[in-house]
Design an enzyme around this catalytic site. Structure first.
Site, PDB file in Angstrom:
ATOM      1  N   LYS A 171      13.517   6.189  -7.261  1.00 51.66           N
ATOM      2  CA  LYS A 171      12.435   6.573  -6.378  1.00 51.66           C
ATOM      3  C   LYS A 171      12.999   7.880  -5.659  1.00 51.66           C
ATOM      4  O   LYS A 171      14.118   8.068  -5.442  1.00 51.66           O
ATOM      5  CB  LYS A 171      12.075   5.576  -5.301  1.00 51.66           C
ATOM      6  CG  LYS A 171      10.451   5.618  -5.129  1.00 51.66           C
ATOM      7  CD  LYS A 171       9.662   5.208  -6.130  1.00 51.66           C
ATOM      8  CE  LYS A 171       8.360   5.205  -5.825  1.00 51.66           C
ATOM      9  NZ  LYS A 171       7.138   4.572  -6.681  1.00 51.66           N
TER      10      LYS A 171
HETATM   11  P1  NAD Z   1      -2.456   8.528  -3.690  1.00 45.68           P
HETATM   12  O1  NAD Z   1      -1.962   9.576  -2.847  1.00 45.68           O
HETATM   13  O2  NAD Z   1      -3.308   8.754  -5.052  1.00 45.68           O
HETATM   14  O3  NAD Z   1      -3.549   7.718  -2.875  1.00 45.68           O
HETATM   15  C1  NAD Z   1      -3.359   7.030  -1.509  1.00 45.68           C
HETATM   16  C2  NAD Z   1      -4.779   6.710  -1.103  1.00 45.68           C
HETATM   17  O4  NAD Z   1      -4.152   5.885   0.147  1.00 45.68           O
HETATM   18  C3  NAD Z   1      -5.447   7.947  -0.280  1.00 45.68           C
HETATM   19  O5  NAD Z   1      -6.730   7.527  -0.753  1.00 45.68           O
HETATM   20  C4  NAD Z   1      -5.295   7.509   1.019  1.00 45.68           C
HETATM   21  O6  NAD Z   1      -6.362   8.186   1.748  1.00 45.68           O
HETATM   22  C5  NAD Z   1      -4.795   6.475   1.207  1.00 45.68           C
HETATM   23  N1  NAD Z   1      -4.301   6.110   2.426  1.00 45.68           N
HETATM   24  C6  NAD Z   1      -3.316   6.600   2.835  1.00 45.68           C
HETATM   25  N2  NAD Z   1      -2.884   5.800   3.879  1.00 45.68           N
HETATM   26  C7  NAD Z   1      -3.813   4.971   4.489  1.00 45.68           C
HETATM   27  C8  NAD Z   1      -3.901   4.050   5.344  1.00 45.68           C
HETATM   28  N3  NAD Z   1      -3.121   4.115   6.319  1.00 45.68           N
HETATM   29  N4  NAD Z   1      -5.051   3.195   5.371  1.00 45.68           N
HETATM   30  C9  NAD Z   1      -5.729   3.300   4.187  1.00 45.68           C
HETATM   31  N5  NAD Z   1      -5.425   4.063   3.095  1.00 45.68           N
HETATM   32  C10 NAD Z   1      -4.713   5.098   3.239  1.00 45.68           C
HETATM   33  O7  NAD Z   1      -1.567   7.550  -3.965  1.00 45.68           O
HETATM   34  P2  NAD Z   1      -1.360   6.382  -5.276  1.00 45.68           P
HETATM   35  O8  NAD Z   1      -0.412   6.957  -6.287  1.00 45.68           O
HETATM   36  O9  NAD Z   1      -2.789   5.906  -5.460  1.00 45.68           O
HETATM   37  O10 NAD Z   1      -0.443   5.377  -4.448  1.00 45.68           O
HETATM   38  C11 NAD Z   1      -0.918   4.138  -3.856  1.00 45.68           C
HETATM   39  C12 NAD Z   1       0.186   3.034  -3.764  1.00 45.68           C
HETATM   40  O11 NAD Z   1       0.178   2.639  -5.223  1.00 45.68           O
HETATM   41  C13 NAD Z   1       1.463   3.506  -3.504  1.00 45.68           C
HETATM   42  O12 NAD Z   1       2.063   2.421  -2.603  1.00 45.68           O
HETATM   43  C14 NAD Z   1       2.106   3.656  -4.531  1.00 45.68           C
HETATM   44  O13 NAD Z   1       3.590   3.395  -4.374  1.00 45.68           O
HETATM   45  C15 NAD Z   1       1.416   2.719  -5.539  1.00 45.68           C
HETATM   46  N6  NAD Z   1       1.726   2.852  -6.884  1.00 45.68           N
HETATM   47  C16 NAD Z   1       1.150   3.992  -7.337  1.00 45.68           C
HETATM   48  C17 NAD Z   1       1.355   4.375  -8.824  1.00 45.68           C
HETATM   49  C18 NAD Z   1       0.950   5.489  -9.525  1.00 45.68           C
HETATM   50  O14 NAD Z   1       1.180   5.525 -10.928  1.00 45.68           O
HETATM   51  N7  NAD Z   1       0.146   6.423  -8.762  1.00 45.68           N
HETATM   52  C19 NAD Z   1       2.034   3.552  -9.710  1.00 45.68           C
HETATM   53  C20 NAD Z   1       2.474   2.142  -9.174  1.00 45.68           C
HETATM   54  C21 NAD Z   1       2.494   1.881  -7.738  1.00 45.68           C
END
Ligand code: NAD
Length: 439
Positions: A111
């Site tokens: 990561k």
């Molecule tokens: P992203 O940046 O696309 O979206 C993040 C979202 O979370 C945004 O809508 C933001 O407004 C919201 N957010 C941020 N802080 C917040 C809070 N305190 N309360 C409520 N909402 C909040 O990110 P993503 O890629 O969707 O990642 C989100 C989660 O999913 C993370 O934990 C990430 O590690 C996990 N994840 C993502 C992927 C991927 O392929 N993108 C894969 C596995 C896991």
């Protein structure tokens, strides 16, 4: 909410506690193996200075942690967030090690992240930060050593800059596989953008076939609440809706909206795009992120940040099933509370594995200069997600049936997270022993 209850929510501590709990079900583990499994192989901390739009110069900190390469090169996202730290990146790399093992793809765990707030940066500043970060990382990343992907506040454009910078540094090679989640036109896989959310849906559907969630048989007709409106949460809202669920609430970092009769995902995304936030959307009630987590619903999908379900609020969760689209959204204390209340948690290392599974498909396509159809990607994704869920459930049934400590005492009941971790740890341990890596 009970703000008096305190616990250590540091993600590195959470990862250690989850691991320590899981290995109590593995009794034939070789001396020293536990330390070997949990200790990250390489931690890289770089500092780099970037020229800002106002002509000032700012120094940024970036991290890349390679947790394990026992089963293959490191794989894991890069996050841009003010809270990025060595502890957070290490914990997230550790989760990737378990995730790639349970998904049975030939990668280890890694990561990365940069401490920055993208909301306060221009596109050009983010581009310069990305390029400088990649230059400083040097050969820490590479198509056969450690392969980044998107995570919070990074996307296909960020991956394009990573690829381009790496390609300039390594001319004359097929460098496409250095990073996944790229734009389609430059070797990204069809289906990668939706893969995390689609994988969540497939995993939920497969889990429900095992009939282990009291009072919930199908996604079709279920009421769903989603925290987070980004790649994972926003697309989950759309896909669960398409699968027949009624998505009644969703939030972003500024708060949430509720509509008991169900939200129209297209209208939510349009409103967010036009207004920058979803609060104030006509026909909806404004709620806080804390209120959202305790809504009465069938499925709660934390899809934003870690540490959202904790000792102080887990008792208020009313969902029947929690699907962890985010990494590390539930603390160990919350896990125990939810388990005692018969609320099932589909753990992150299984639930959100779809992203890394399709990243693996992208990597294979890049190495072979191939382009798979969307149908082929999704069919193979579903098969991998089903296998991950089935492996977790098989392990859960096995430890439930044989749940005694050597002294004959009854062990505590396993959660699905325990079962997923036991499955992953056993797979990694087996390969470690086969490789016989002890010099
Ligand atoms: P992203 O940046 O696309 O979206 C993040 C979202 O979370 C945004 O809508 C933001 O407004 C919201 N957010 C941020 N802080 C917040 C809070 N305190 N309360 C409520 N909402 C909040 O990110 P993503 O890629 O969707 O990642 C989100 C989660 O999913 C993370 O934990 C990430 O590690 C996990 N994840 C993502 C992927 C991927 O392929 N993108 C894969 C596995 C896991």
């Amino acid at each position: 909410m009970d703000r008096e209850v305190s616990e250590n929510t540091n993600l590195a501590v959470v990862a250690q506690e989850q691991f320590k709990r899981a290995i109590t079900w593995i009794d034939d583990i070789k001396e020293g193996m536990i330390d070997h499994l949990i200790t990250p192989k390489k931690t890289t901390h770089v500092r780099f200075s970037v020229s800002m739009d106002d002509d000032s110069i700012r120094t940024f900190h970036g991290y890349r942690v390679l947790h394990s390469r026992v089963r293959g090169p490191g794989k894991g996202g890069i996050r841009y967030h003010p809270d990025v730290s060595t502890d957070e990146v290490t914990a997230l790399a550790t989760f990737m090690t378990w995730k790639t093992a349970i998904a049975d793809i030939p990668f280890g765990g890694a990561k990365g992240g940069v401490v920055c707030n993208t909301k306060e940066l221009s596109r050009a500043e983010i581009r310069r930060i990305t390029r400088s970060f990649v230059i400083e990382l040097g050969d820490t990343i590479g198509p056969h050593t450690d392969i980044p992907a998107p995570d919070m506040y990074t996307d296909a454009q960020t991956m394009a800059w990573i690829y381009d910078t790496f390609d300039v540094m390594h001319p004359g090679q097929n460098n496409g596989a250095v990073v996944t989640g790229k734009p389609i036109e430059m070797g990204g896989s069809l289906g990668r953008n939706e893969a995390t959310a689609r994988g969540c849906l497939y995993a939920t559907q497969q889990l429900l076939k095992h009939d282990i969630v009291p009072g919930l048989e199908s996604v079709d007709g279920a009421s769903v609440v989603v925290q987070g409106l980004g790649n994972a949460g926003g697309i989950a809202m759309q896909l669960y809706h398409e699968a027949g669920a009624r998505v009644i609430a969703i939030s972003d970092s500024s708060g949430g909206v509720l509509s008991e009769s169900g939200l129209d995902p297209d209208a939510v995304l349009k409103f967010k795009k036009e207004n920058g936030s979803i609060t104030g959307m006509p026909g909806t009630k404004k709620i806080t992120n804390e209120e959202l987590l305790s809504l009465d619903c069938d499925i709660l999908i934390p899809a934003a940040m870690e540490g959202q379900l904790r000792a102080d609020n887990a008792a208020y969760v009313k969902a029947k099933l929690v699907v962890e689209a985010a990494n590390g959204p539930t603390t160990p204390a919350a896990d125990a509370i939810l388990q005692s209340r018969n609320i099932v948690v589909l753990p992150d290392i299984v639930a959100n594995g779809g992203g890394v599974v399709v990243s693996y498909f992208e990597w294979v396509q890049n190495l072979e200069n191939q382009r798979w159809t969307l149908d082929k990607v999704n069919t193979r994704l579903q098969s991998r997600m089903n296998d991950s869920v089935d492996a977790m459930i098989d392990c859960w049934n096995e430890i439930n049936a044989n749940n005694h400590q050597p002294n004959g005492k009854k062990h505590h009941a396993p959660t699905l997270r325990d079962a997923a971790l036991v499955t992953a740890i056993k797979r990694i341990t087996k390969v470690t022993m086969q490789r016989d890596i002890w010099m």
